[in-house]
Design a protein around this motif. Sequence first.
Motif, short mmCIF file in Angstrom:
data_model
loop_
_atom_site.label_atom_id
_atom_site.label_comp_id
_atom_site.label_asym_id
_atom_site.label_seq_id
_atom_site.Cartn_x
_atom_site.Cartn_y
_atom_site.Cartn_z
N VAL A 1 -3.67 1.68 -3.13
CA VAL A 1 -3.93 1.66 -1.70
C VAL A 1 -4.82 0.48 -1.33
CG1 VAL A 1 -3.63 4.14 -1.37
CG2 VAL A 1 -5.86 3.26 -1.97
N SER B 1 -8.88 -0.80 3.16
CA SER B 1 -9.00 -0.20 4.49
C SER B 1 -8.45 1.22 4.49
CB SER B 1 -8.26 -1.05 5.52
OG SER B 1 -6.90 -1.19 5.17
N THR B 2 -7.46 1.50 3.67
CA THR B 2 -6.91 2.85 3.56
C THR B 2 -7.90 3.78 2.88
OG1 THR B 2 -4.71 1.87 3.38
CG2 THR B 2 -4.92 4.18 2.78
N CYS C 1 0.85 -1.19 0.00
CA CYS C 1 0.00 0.00 0.00
C CYS C 1 0.89 1.25 0.00
CB CYS C 1 -0.91 -0.02 1.23
SG CYS C 1 -1.95 1.44 1.38
N THR D 1 0.03 3.33 3.63
CA THR D 1 0.17 2.73 4.96
C THR D 1 1.30 1.73 5.05
OG1 THR D 1 -1.43 1.01 4.44
CG2 THR D 1 -2.28 3.00 5.47
N ALA E 1 1.27 9.71 6.38
CA ALA E 1 2.13 8.82 5.61
C ALA E 1 3.53 9.42 5.44
CB ALA E 1 1.52 8.52 4.25
N THR F 1 -10.20 4.91 5.46
CA THR F 1 -9.56 5.91 6.32
C THR F 1 -9.53 7.27 5.63
OG1 THR F 1 -8.18 4.17 7.27
CG2 THR F 1 -7.45 6.44 7.60
N VAL G 1 -4.29 11.99 5.69
CA VAL G 1 -3.66 10.68 5.50
C VAL G 1 -2.30 10.83 4.82
CG1 VAL G 1 -3.91 8.42 4.39
CG2 VAL G 1 -5.88 9.51 5.45
N LYS H 1 1.16 -1.35 4.15
CA LYS H 1 0.69 -2.72 4.33
C LYS H 1 1.27 -3.58 3.22
CE LYS H 1 -3.65 -2.08 6.71
NZ LYS H 1 -4.97 -2.64 6.87
#
Length: 79
Positions: A51, A54-55, A5, A8, A71, A58, A67, A10
């Motif tokens: 992304v 879940s991002t 991602c 984030t 980041a 957010t 965000v 991930k």
Amino acid sequence: MARVCDLTGKRTRVGNNVSHANNKTKRKFYPNLQKKRFYIPEEDAWVTLRVAASTIRTINKNGIMAVLKKAKQEGYVVY
């Protein structure tokens, strides 16, 4: 292209498939990555990011600039 991602960080996790007989074999858990365009009104520009789902949730909750700022603090984005 790595499955990471952009905002984030991930990434793919490693775990086990566990059978009914409790046999364990390696498997991968991939993040739910989507290619999505976001509009940044401060720069009057569209940006395409890869992304996790879940991002996206957010971003809908907190806003793209909040965000992106987080980041940048965590070192995932050079913005």
